[in-house]
Design a protein around this motif. Sequence first.
Motif, PDB file in Angstrom:
ATOM      1  N   ARG A 168     -13.370  36.689  -1.326  1.00 39.06           N
ATOM      2  CA  ARG A 168     -12.314  36.052  -0.538  1.00 39.06           C
ATOM      3  C   ARG A 168     -11.522  37.127   0.188  1.00 39.06           C
ATOM      4  NH1 ARG A 168      -6.895  34.476  -0.606  1.00 39.06           N
ATOM      5  NH2 ARG A 168      -6.568  32.416   0.329  1.00 39.06           N
ATOM      6  N   VAL A 169     -11.301  38.235  -0.513  1.00 39.01           N
ATOM      7  CA  VAL A 169     -10.591  39.394   0.021  1.00 39.01           C
ATOM      8  C   VAL A 169     -11.331  40.646  -0.461  1.00 39.01           C
ATOM      9  CG1 VAL A 169      -8.424  40.718  -0.007  1.00 39.01           C
ATOM     10  CG2 VAL A 169      -8.350  38.217   0.007  1.00 39.01           C
ATOM     11  N   ALA A 170     -11.352  41.682   0.374  1.00 35.03           N
ATOM     12  CA  ALA A 170     -11.950  42.956  -0.027  1.00 35.03           C
ATOM     13  C   ALA A 170     -10.879  44.040  -0.048  1.00 35.03           C
ATOM     14  CB  ALA A 170     -13.058  43.355   0.933  1.00 35.03           C
ATOM     15  N   TYR A 171     -11.060  44.974  -0.958  1.00 33.63           N
ATOM     16  CA  TYR A 171     -10.275  46.205  -0.967  1.00 33.63           C
ATOM     17  C   TYR A 171     -11.272  47.342  -0.799  1.00 33.63           C
ATOM     18  CZ  TYR A 171      -7.164  49.991  -2.393  1.00 33.63           C
ATOM     19  OH  TYR A 171      -6.432  51.165  -2.407  1.00 33.63           O
ATOM     20  N   VAL A 172     -11.000  48.246   0.155  1.00 37.13           N
ATOM     21  CA  VAL A 172     -11.892  49.380   0.401  1.00 37.13           C
ATOM     22  C   VAL A 172     -11.156  50.668   0.056  1.00 37.13           C
ATOM     23  CG1 VAL A 172     -13.196  50.665   2.140  1.00 37.13           C
ATOM     24  CG2 VAL A 172     -13.232  48.155   2.136  1.00 37.13           C
ATOM     25  N   GLY A 173     -11.798  51.490  -0.763  1.00 33.96           N
ATOM     26  CA  GLY A 173     -11.153  52.683  -1.287  1.00 33.96           C
ATOM     27  C   GLY A 173     -11.329  53.922  -0.429  1.00 33.96           C
ATOM     28  N   GLY A 174     -10.725  55.002  -0.907  1.00 33.32           N
ATOM     29  CA  GLY A 174     -10.904  56.316  -0.300  1.00 33.32           C
ATOM     30  C   GLY A 174      -9.767  56.809   0.554  1.00 33.32           C
ATOM     31  N   VAL A 205      -9.390  42.599   4.829  1.00 34.40           N
ATOM     32  CA  VAL A 205      -9.609  43.834   4.095  1.00 34.40           C
ATOM     33  C   VAL A 205      -8.284  44.549   3.860  1.00 34.40           C
ATOM     34  CG1 VAL A 205     -10.720  46.105   4.132  1.00 34.40           C
ATOM     35  CG2 VAL A 205     -11.913  44.124   5.061  1.00 34.40           C
ATOM     36  N   ILE A 206      -8.136  45.096   2.661  1.00 33.43           N
ATOM     37  CA  ILE A 206      -6.953  45.881   2.294  1.00 33.43           C
ATOM     38  C   ILE A 206      -7.423  47.301   1.981  1.00 33.43           C
ATOM     39  CG2 ILE A 206      -4.989  46.072   0.700  1.00 33.43           C
ATOM     40  CD1 ILE A 206      -5.409  43.076   0.045  1.00 33.43           C
ATOM     41  N   PHE A 207      -6.617  48.283   2.378  1.00 34.97           N
ATOM     42  CA  PHE A 207      -6.937  49.675   2.052  1.00 34.97           C
ATOM     43  C   PHE A 207      -5.647  50.476   1.933  1.00 34.97           C
ATOM     44  CE2 PHE A 207      -7.550  48.938   6.621  1.00 34.97           C
ATOM     45  CZ  PHE A 207      -6.634  49.825   7.177  1.00 34.97           C
ATOM     46  N   GLY A 208      -5.769  51.668   1.375  1.00 39.02           N
ATOM     47  CA  GLY A 208      -4.613  52.520   1.152  1.00 39.02           C
ATOM     48  C   GLY A 208      -4.081  53.145   2.428  1.00 39.02           C
ATOM     49  N   LYS A 209      -2.869  53.660   2.359  1.00 39.98           N
ATOM     50  CA  LYS A 209      -2.213  54.260   3.521  1.00 39.98           C
ATOM     51  C   LYS A 209      -2.881  55.585   3.875  1.00 39.98           C
ATOM     52  CE  LYS A 209       2.299  55.405   5.462  1.00 39.98           C
ATOM     53  NZ  LYS A 209       1.985  54.618   6.661  1.00 39.98           N
ATOM     54  N   LEU A 210      -3.285  55.704   5.126  1.00 34.42           N
ATOM     55  CA  LEU A 210      -3.979  56.895   5.600  1.00 34.42           C
ATOM     56  C   LEU A 210      -2.998  57.948   6.105  1.00 34.42           C
ATOM     57  CD1 LEU A 210      -6.745  54.998   7.519  1.00 34.42           C
ATOM     58  CD2 LEU A 210      -7.238  56.791   5.874  1.00 34.42           C
ATOM     59  N   GLU A 211      -3.309  59.211   5.811  1.00 34.23           N
ATOM     60  CA  GLU A 211      -2.518  60.304   6.370  1.00 34.23           C
ATOM     61  C   GLU A 211      -2.946  60.613   7.792  1.00 34.23           C
ATOM     62  OE1 GLU A 211      -2.322  63.812   4.015  1.00 34.23           O
ATOM     63  OE2 GLU A 211      -1.636  62.778   2.213  1.00 34.23           O
ATOM     64  N   LYS A 212      -4.243  60.590   8.041  1.00 32.63           N
ATOM     65  CA  LYS A 212      -4.768  60.908   9.374  1.00 32.63           C
ATOM     66  C   LYS A 212      -5.465  59.673   9.941  1.00 32.63           C
ATOM     67  CE  LYS A 212      -5.312  65.851   8.498  1.00 32.63           C
ATOM     68  NZ  LYS A 212      -6.252  67.012   8.474  1.00 32.63           N
ATOM     69  N   VAL A 213      -4.676  58.820  10.567  1.00 34.96           N
ATOM     70  CA  VAL A 213      -5.204  57.562  11.103  1.00 34.96           C
ATOM     71  C   VAL A 213      -6.229  57.829  12.197  1.00 34.96           C
ATOM     72  CG1 VAL A 213      -4.579  55.405  12.256  1.00 34.96           C
ATOM     73  CG2 VAL A 213      -3.059  56.376  10.520  1.00 34.96           C
ATOM     74  N   ALA A 214      -6.034  58.915  12.976  1.00 36.44           N
ATOM     75  CA  ALA A 214      -6.925  59.203  14.102  1.00 36.44           C
ATOM     76  C   ALA A 214      -8.362  59.419  13.665  1.00 36.44           C
ATOM     77  CB  ALA A 214      -6.423  60.424  14.866  1.00 36.44           C
ATOM     78  N   LYS A 215      -8.580  59.838  12.411  1.00 36.80           N
ATOM     79  CA  LYS A 215      -9.937  60.054  11.922  1.00 36.80           C
ATOM     80  C   LYS A 215     -10.658  58.729  11.661  1.00 36.80           C
ATOM     81  CE  LYS A 215     -11.054  63.315   9.108  1.00 36.80           C
ATOM     82  NZ  LYS A 215     -11.155  64.203   7.925  1.00 36.80           N
ATOM     83  N   PHE A 216      -9.893  57.661  11.534  1.00 34.00           N
ATOM     84  CA  PHE A 216     -10.472  56.349  11.239  1.00 34.00           C
ATOM     85  C   PHE A 216      -9.883  55.320  12.214  1.00 34.00           C
ATOM     86  CE2 PHE A 216     -10.222  58.927   7.419  1.00 34.00           C
ATOM     87  CZ  PHE A 216     -11.537  58.923   6.986  1.00 34.00           C
ATOM     88  N   PRO A 217     -10.284  55.386  13.486  1.00 27.75           N
ATOM     89  CA  PRO A 217      -9.660  54.510  14.493  1.00 27.75           C
ATOM     90  C   PRO A 217      -9.811  53.033  14.194  1.00 27.75           C
ATOM     91  CG  PRO A 217     -11.621  55.616  15.361  1.00 27.75           C
ATOM     92  CD  PRO A 217     -11.298  56.274  14.069  1.00 27.75           C
ATOM     93  N   GLU A 218     -10.898  52.671  13.473  1.00 32.61           N
ATOM     94  CA  GLU A 218     -11.087  51.255  13.145  1.00 32.61           C
ATOM     95  C   GLU A 218      -9.980  50.724  12.245  1.00 32.61           C
ATOM     96  OE1 GLU A 218     -13.624  53.571  10.124  1.00 32.61           O
ATOM     97  OE2 GLU A 218     -12.941  53.771  12.190  1.00 32.61           O
TER      98      GLU A 218
END
Length: 412
Positions: free
Chosen positions: A312-318, A337-350
């Motif tokens: 129903r909901v996904a959590y993606v790690g890392g 999808v839920i995921f943790g707060k990123l320090e370098k958002v530019a590395k993961f534009p999606e």
Amino acid sequence: MKLIYRVGIFLARLLLLLAGLFIPKIRHFSSGRKNLFQRLEEFRLKYPGKLAWFHVASLGEYEQARPVIAELKRVHPDYLIAVSFFSPSGYDHVTKKPQPQVDFITYLPLDSKRQADRFVKSLTPSIAFFVKYDLWYHHIRAVKASQIPLFLFSASFRSEQIYFKSDGFFRNILFQFDHIFTQNETTLELLRSINYQQVSIAGDTRFDRVAETARNYKEYPDLARWLGDKPVVVAGSVWQEDMELLIPLMNSHPDYRWIIAPHDLSPEPMKRWTEQLKLKSTRFSQWDSDDSPDVIFIDNIGMLSSLYQFARVAYVGGAFGKGLHNILEPIGFGIPVIFGKLEKVAKFPESAVSQERGCSFEVKDADSLKLVFMKLEQPVVYEQSAAAARSWVEVNIGAAERIINKVEELIA
């Protein structure tokens, strides 16, 4: 700079040999390249036809290459396909099971001029593709020296990368490509800012891949019976930092079923998490399908991409550690999808785009995870987010076809 680069590669080779005496992973990196040229030359002696070469860094980039490989094979079924890996983890994973559309899988030799020239001369590709990054100077120059059409796709660059800081050696690598296909407008504009003009937006080929996975997922009848009608959360590629957020949520929601796929498959972390859970849990390898735990830890590789069918909901790690794992896989199934707060958002534009679209949510701690989870339990909010996921995938499908159509036009 070219001399410095060559010296650096030479020193790196020496360091790898020394480190391999003490570090198993480094030893594996080096030993995997033994007899590389012998295997390659034997393959080409047996199969001398037209060949397309795809170079990828590791498993993630191979997944981006697969839709393009499939489309190229559709257009040119006579082409042989060779894939080279830099990373042992990607190579090991892919060679464990059949790859029907790939004829030859190899490591890329270290980037010395002699080895690169020999690699390209032995492989004799009719066309070459590099995927996203991992741009090795001597191999790229060897392709160009042989006048082989050369393309880069799924490119996603950032302004702080060395290519955009100054003119010269590293920037010149980009100018060797006959055409670069970008994932996004930002990369397109970065390339145009350095006067590279043979560029177009094709999109992220991972959308083609995840859409295909969602259409043809593997079925798991025993898991389906275990889940029944209960709501399910699938947490994929999780680390300790992710579980510190997830365990309080899991303990407070015994009405859910939880499928947890750790990034690290060693038993110790799973044992530790089990001790912190108030819920009944087991590992998939030890699960009796007649038993009905609340939590199953997936202690193998290969199931995760199809497990999102149940969520129903996904959590993606890392995100809290080495880097966010693939959020597009669950989004391909049309789920938030839920995921943790990123320090370098530019590395993961999606990550940023998916949040703007409304199909993903970033959390910084257990409290913010709880709030997002409660929000998604509201039917209207949930359906809006799920619809946004489906819509985002739908509008991005077709990158592989766009790439091959343009390549056909350029090499005609």
